[in-house]
Write a protein that holds these residues in place. Sequence first.
Motif, PDB file in Angstrom:
ATOM      1  N   ALA A 188      -3.363  -4.907  -5.994  1.00 14.87           N
ATOM      2  CA  ALA A 188      -4.003  -3.679  -6.480  1.00 14.87           C
ATOM      3  C   ALA A 188      -5.379  -4.024  -7.053  1.00 14.87           C
ATOM      4  O   ALA A 188      -6.381  -3.345  -6.757  1.00 14.87           O
ATOM      5  CB  ALA A 188      -3.128  -3.014  -7.537  1.00 14.87           C
ATOM      6  N   ALA A 189      -5.434  -5.091  -7.847  1.00 12.35           N
ATOM      7  CA  ALA A 189      -6.715  -5.498  -8.439  1.00 12.35           C
ATOM      8  C   ALA A 189      -7.712  -5.903  -7.352  1.00 12.35           C
ATOM      9  O   ALA A 189      -8.906  -5.588  -7.424  1.00 12.35           O
ATOM     10  CB  ALA A 189      -6.480  -6.653  -9.417  1.00 12.35           C
ATOM     11  N   LEU A 190      -7.205  -6.574  -6.337  1.00 12.07           N
ATOM     12  CA  LEU A 190      -8.060  -7.011  -5.233  1.00 12.07           C
ATOM     13  C   LEU A 190      -8.689  -5.803  -4.525  1.00 12.07           C
ATOM     14  O   LEU A 190      -9.899  -5.772  -4.257  1.00 12.07           O
ATOM     15  CB  LEU A 190      -7.186  -7.796  -4.250  1.00 12.07           C
ATOM     16  CG  LEU A 190      -7.832  -8.829  -3.355  1.00 12.07           C
ATOM     17  CD1 LEU A 190      -8.523  -9.891  -4.186  1.00 12.07           C
ATOM     18  CD2 LEU A 190      -6.766  -9.468  -2.459  1.00 12.07           C
ATOM     19  N   HIS A 191      -7.862  -4.807  -4.239  1.00 13.49           N
ATOM     20  CA  HIS A 191      -8.362  -3.625  -3.532  1.00 13.49           C
ATOM     21  C   HIS A 191      -9.319  -2.829  -4.416  1.00 13.49           C
ATOM     22  O   HIS A 191     -10.343  -2.335  -3.940  1.00 13.49           O
ATOM     23  CB  HIS A 191      -7.198  -2.757  -3.042  1.00 13.49           C
ATOM     24  CG  HIS A 191      -6.588  -3.276  -1.769  1.00 13.49           C
ATOM     25  ND1 HIS A 191      -7.035  -2.909  -0.519  1.00 13.49           N
ATOM     26  CD2 HIS A 191      -5.597  -4.178  -1.557  1.00 13.49           C
ATOM     27  CE1 HIS A 191      -6.342  -3.546   0.405  1.00 13.49           C
ATOM     28  NE2 HIS A 191      -5.445  -4.330  -0.202  1.00 13.49           N
ATOM     29  N   GLU A 192      -8.987  -2.736  -5.692  1.00 13.53           N
ATOM     30  CA  GLU A 192      -9.904  -2.008  -6.583  1.00 13.53           C
ATOM     31  C   GLU A 192     -11.233  -2.749  -6.681  1.00 13.53           C
ATOM     32  O   GLU A 192     -12.297  -2.130  -6.678  1.00 13.53           O
ATOM     33  CB  GLU A 192      -9.257  -1.810  -7.955  1.00 13.53           C
ATOM     34  CG  GLU A 192      -8.273  -0.644  -7.913  1.00 13.53           C
ATOM     35  CD  GLU A 192      -7.413  -0.500  -9.157  1.00 13.53           C
ATOM     36  OE1 GLU A 192      -6.796   0.562  -9.290  1.00 13.53           O
ATOM     37  OE2 GLU A 192      -7.336  -1.464  -9.967  1.00 13.53           O
ATOM     38  N   GLY A 193     -11.157  -4.058  -6.730  1.00 16.36           N
ATOM     39  CA  GLY A 193     -12.377  -4.871  -6.786  1.00 16.36           C
ATOM     40  C   GLY A 193     -13.249  -4.679  -5.554  1.00 16.36           C
ATOM     41  O   GLY A 193     -14.469  -4.863  -5.597  1.00 16.36           O
ATOM     42  N   ALA A 194     -12.608  -4.317  -4.442  1.00 14.57           N
ATOM     43  CA  ALA A 194     -13.376  -4.101  -3.200  1.00 14.57           C
ATOM     44  C   ALA A 194     -13.885  -2.669  -3.109  1.00 14.57           C
ATOM     45  O   ALA A 194     -14.453  -2.277  -2.083  1.00 14.57           O
ATOM     46  CB  ALA A 194     -12.483  -4.422  -1.998  1.00 14.57           C
ATOM     47  N   GLY A 195     -13.644  -1.887  -4.157  1.00 11.62           N
ATOM     48  CA  GLY A 195     -14.195  -0.530  -4.168  1.00 11.62           C
ATOM     49  C   GLY A 195     -13.222   0.556  -3.747  1.00 11.62           C
ATOM     50  O   GLY A 195     -13.587   1.733  -3.695  1.00 11.62           O
ATOM     51  N   HIS A 196     -11.987   0.158  -3.441  1.00 12.57           N
ATOM     52  CA  HIS A 196     -11.009   1.177  -3.043  1.00 12.57           C
ATOM     53  C   HIS A 196     -10.432   1.864  -4.282  1.00 12.57           C
ATOM     54  O   HIS A 196     -10.296   1.246  -5.347  1.00 12.57           O
ATOM     55  CB  HIS A 196      -9.863   0.552  -2.240  1.00 12.57           C
ATOM     56  CG  HIS A 196     -10.321  -0.124  -0.987  1.00 12.57           C
ATOM     57  ND1 HIS A 196     -11.276   0.417  -0.167  1.00 12.57           N
ATOM     58  CD2 HIS A 196      -9.986  -1.317  -0.428  1.00 12.57           C
ATOM     59  CE1 HIS A 196     -11.501  -0.401   0.849  1.00 12.57           C
ATOM     60  NE2 HIS A 196     -10.735  -1.466   0.713  1.00 12.57           N
ATOM     61  N   THR A 197     -10.077   3.133  -4.117  1.00 17.23           N
ATOM     62  CA  THR A 197      -9.434   3.877  -5.200  1.00 17.23           C
ATOM     63  C   THR A 197      -7.943   3.932  -4.901  1.00 17.23           C
ATOM     64  O   THR A 197      -7.543   4.261  -3.779  1.00 17.23           O
ATOM     65  CB  THR A 197      -9.986   5.324  -5.247  1.00 17.23           C
ATOM     66  OG1 THR A 197     -11.403   5.233  -5.406  1.00 17.23           O
ATOM     67  CG2 THR A 197      -9.376   6.112  -6.401  1.00 17.23           C
ATOM     68  N   ILE A 198      -7.131   3.584  -5.899  1.00 18.09           N
ATOM     69  CA  ILE A 198      -5.678   3.580  -5.686  1.00 18.09           C
ATOM     70  C   ILE A 198      -5.048   4.647  -6.572  1.00 18.09           C
ATOM     71  O   ILE A 198      -5.228   4.640  -7.794  1.00 18.09           O
ATOM     72  CB  ILE A 198      -5.075   2.197  -6.011  1.00 18.09           C
ATOM     73  CG1 ILE A 198      -5.729   1.119  -5.130  1.00 18.09           C
ATOM     74  CG2 ILE A 198      -3.560   2.207  -5.794  1.00 18.09           C
ATOM     75  CD1 ILE A 198      -5.303  -0.289  -5.468  1.00 18.09           C
ATOM     76  N   LEU A 199      -4.324   5.564  -5.953  1.00 13.77           N
ATOM     77  CA  LEU A 199      -3.621   6.607  -6.702  1.00 13.77           C
ATOM     78  C   LEU A 199      -2.128   6.341  -6.570  1.00 13.77           C
ATOM     79  O   LEU A 199      -1.559   6.503  -5.482  1.00 13.77           O
ATOM     80  CB  LEU A 199      -3.972   7.995  -6.148  1.00 13.77           C
ATOM     81  CG  LEU A 199      -5.466   8.341  -6.105  1.00 13.77           C
ATOM     82  CD1 LEU A 199      -5.683   9.703  -5.475  1.00 13.77           C
ATOM     83  CD2 LEU A 199      -6.055   8.302  -7.514  1.00 13.77           C
ATOM     84  N   LEU A 200      -1.507   5.900  -7.656  1.00 16.96           N
ATOM     85  CA  LEU A 200      -0.078   5.561  -7.617  1.00 16.96           C
ATOM     86  C   LEU A 200       0.762   6.734  -8.117  1.00 16.96           C
ATOM     87  O   LEU A 200       0.289   7.565  -8.891  1.00 16.96           O
ATOM     88  CB  LEU A 200       0.194   4.334  -8.484  1.00 16.96           C
ATOM     89  CG  LEU A 200      -0.484   3.039  -8.039  1.00 16.96           C
ATOM     90  CD1 LEU A 200      -0.230   1.934  -9.047  1.00 16.96           C
ATOM     91  CD2 LEU A 200       0.004   2.621  -6.652  1.00 16.96           C
ATOM     92  N   GLY A 201       2.021   6.781  -7.679  1.00 16.81           N
ATOM     93  CA  GLY A 201       2.941   7.810  -8.155  1.00 16.81           C
ATOM     94  C   GLY A 201       2.554   9.202  -7.692  1.00 16.81           C
ATOM     95  O   GLY A 201       2.928  10.191  -8.320  1.00 16.81           O
ATOM     96  N   LYS A 202       1.826   9.264  -6.601  1.00 19.03           N
ATOM     97  CA  LYS A 202       1.421  10.582  -6.084  1.00 19.03           C
ATOM     98  C   LYS A 202       1.836  10.724  -4.622  1.00 19.03           C
ATOM     99  O   LYS A 202       1.546   9.855  -3.799  1.00 19.03           O
ATOM    100  CB  LYS A 202      -0.091  10.756  -6.192  1.00 19.03           C
ATOM    101  CG  LYS A 202      -0.577  10.872  -7.627  1.00 19.03           C
ATOM    102  CD  LYS A 202      -2.014  11.296  -7.674  1.00 19.03           C
ATOM    103  CE  LYS A 202      -2.634  11.035  -9.036  1.00 19.03           C
ATOM    104  NZ  LYS A 202      -1.966  11.691 -10.139  1.00 19.03           N
ATOM    105  N   GLY A 203       2.509  11.835  -4.350  1.00 21.96           N
ATOM    106  CA  GLY A 203       2.855  12.131  -2.971  1.00 21.96           C
ATOM    107  C   GLY A 203       1.788  13.020  -2.354  1.00 21.96           C
ATOM    108  O   GLY A 203       0.825  13.405  -3.013  1.00 21.96           O
ATOM    109  N   VAL A 204       1.978  13.310  -1.079  1.00 21.53           N
ATOM    110  CA  VAL A 204       1.068  14.230  -0.388  1.00 21.53           C
ATOM    111  C   VAL A 204       1.843  15.510  -0.093  1.00 21.53           C
ATOM    112  O   VAL A 204       2.941  15.462   0.478  1.00 21.53           O
ATOM    113  CB  VAL A 204       0.530  13.587   0.911  1.00 21.53           C
ATOM    114  CG1 VAL A 204      -0.188  14.618   1.773  1.00 21.53           C
ATOM    115  CG2 VAL A 204      -0.401  12.438   0.563  1.00 21.53           C
ATOM    116  N   ALA A 205       1.284  16.648  -0.515  1.00 20.72           N
ATOM    117  CA  ALA A 205       1.968  17.935  -0.309  1.00 20.72           C
ATOM    118  C   ALA A 205       1.560  18.580   1.009  1.00 20.72           C
ATOM    119  O   ALA A 205       2.373  19.221   1.672  1.00 20.72           O
ATOM    120  CB  ALA A 205       1.650  18.874  -1.472  1.00 20.72           C
ATOM    121  N   ALA A 206       0.295  18.402   1.392  1.00 26.99           N
ATOM    122  CA  ALA A 206      -0.192  19.028   2.633  1.00 26.99           C
ATOM    123  C   ALA A 206      -1.530  18.429   3.021  1.00 26.99           C
ATOM    124  O   ALA A 206      -2.223  17.833   2.190  1.00 26.99           O
ATOM    125  CB  ALA A 206      -0.343  20.539   2.422  1.00 26.99           C
TER     126      ALA A 206
END
Length: 400
Positions: A188-206
């Motif tokens: 997670a830290a690696l991806h955030e360090g590369a500029g990605h945004t991580i949203l945990l505990g969230k599903g997709v409704a539509a």
Amino acid sequence: METVLVVGAGQSGFGVATSLRDKGFDGRVVLIGDEPGLPYQRPPLSKGYLAGTAGDAQLRLRPEDFFAEKGIELIPGRVASVDRDGAKVVLEDGSAHEYDHLVLATGAANRVLPVPGSTLDGVFTLRTKDDADVLRAALENAENVVVVGGGFIGLEFAAHAGRPVTIVEAQDRLMARVATPEVSAYFAALHEGAGHTILLGKGVAALHGDGRVAEVELSDGGRLPADLVLVGVGVEPRTRLAEEAGLAVANGVVVDEHLRTSDPKISAVGDCANFPCVQAGTATRLESVQNAVDQGRAAAAAIAGEPAPYDSLPWFWTDQLGAKLQIAGILTGAEKVVVTGDREGGKFSVLSFRDGVLAGVESVNRPPDHIAARRLFAADPAPRFETLEANGFDLKATFA
Ligand code: FAD
């Protein structure tokens, strides 16, 4: 002449065919596949092939003349049904092919996101070379990229997409199904360090858009702009042929320790097979190159008259943002972990123990630990915590 017919020309089907020849099997070997071109490997699709650093040659398992040399017949087409009484398969084009032994190596299919809008243009999954080609082209013009699913495929895609993306994961950590929290946190830290945004505990409704995706609606009502959505929410084993033929199916085609289905003339291998896994202590279905290759080899040995119970150690790897994670063993149910090496420096291993016995080892940028773990498991399938502790959790020292 005896005929072995393999349905599915992917990693495991290819493995069965070549291993039969390695075992000296001199009957007909027929490989039927529904994808265009020669058999190829999938791992680069979400890595170098996606990034444009690997081409067709790196995907191909063998060049064309290899198949002629080995006497492996390649038949393009999709098998529509298995006629067990007649010992033959029927393709969608109506042609029939008889077998003495049949191997189902049909792999798995990507799960579709079960929400409105999941079939809009701009929504992709990644399983085949065709998928990767389409995705690569779409990436060139995409501005807002959203990845649904923080598993291996989604994360590898994010790592090789060449731009910041947003990763939406329903669990409270990345790679939750297969990695320990320690490893999830590192990546997670690696991806955030590369500029990605991580949203945990969230599903997709539509997914919303007028023909083409424009927005991702989250389960908490939040909305993300998106003109490219990569859905990586797991796979389902391709079991339709087996089910319709009346074979036992339960999270995959059920096989015994020799990879034989409930019909002794039919085997199943790779992503589609649910097998008695020695290391997990229960029936398991795995999705990895190791599993596909080793099961292909074991099924071929059984067909060639040299059956041995399948007990290969599961192992896996993934490459993300310059970090290589290698996993040996099965981590499920582990209750205790020990971290060794240099976590801050990004070179460490996590040893997981179940009931006081080493269950699995995750190595991050520590290939020697991975090799040592595999050797240790080969020497002793159940290394005890106390033994490793006495050796300062040094894997190499433990099996030496
Ligand atoms: P597949 O390789 O999927 O082959 C099955 C074949 O059967 C397919 O070609 C399918 O089209 C065909 N088929 C299905 N039904 C029919 C039919 N009725 N008639 C004819 N043909 C049929 N594993 C790792 O260990 N490390 C990695 O880094 C890694 N990266 C991956 C990256 C990606 C993008 C993907 C998709 C997978 C990755 N994997 C990785 C997993 C690994 O590739 C799979 O576990 C492996 O390919 C499984 O082999 P298989 O032969 O069981 O299935």
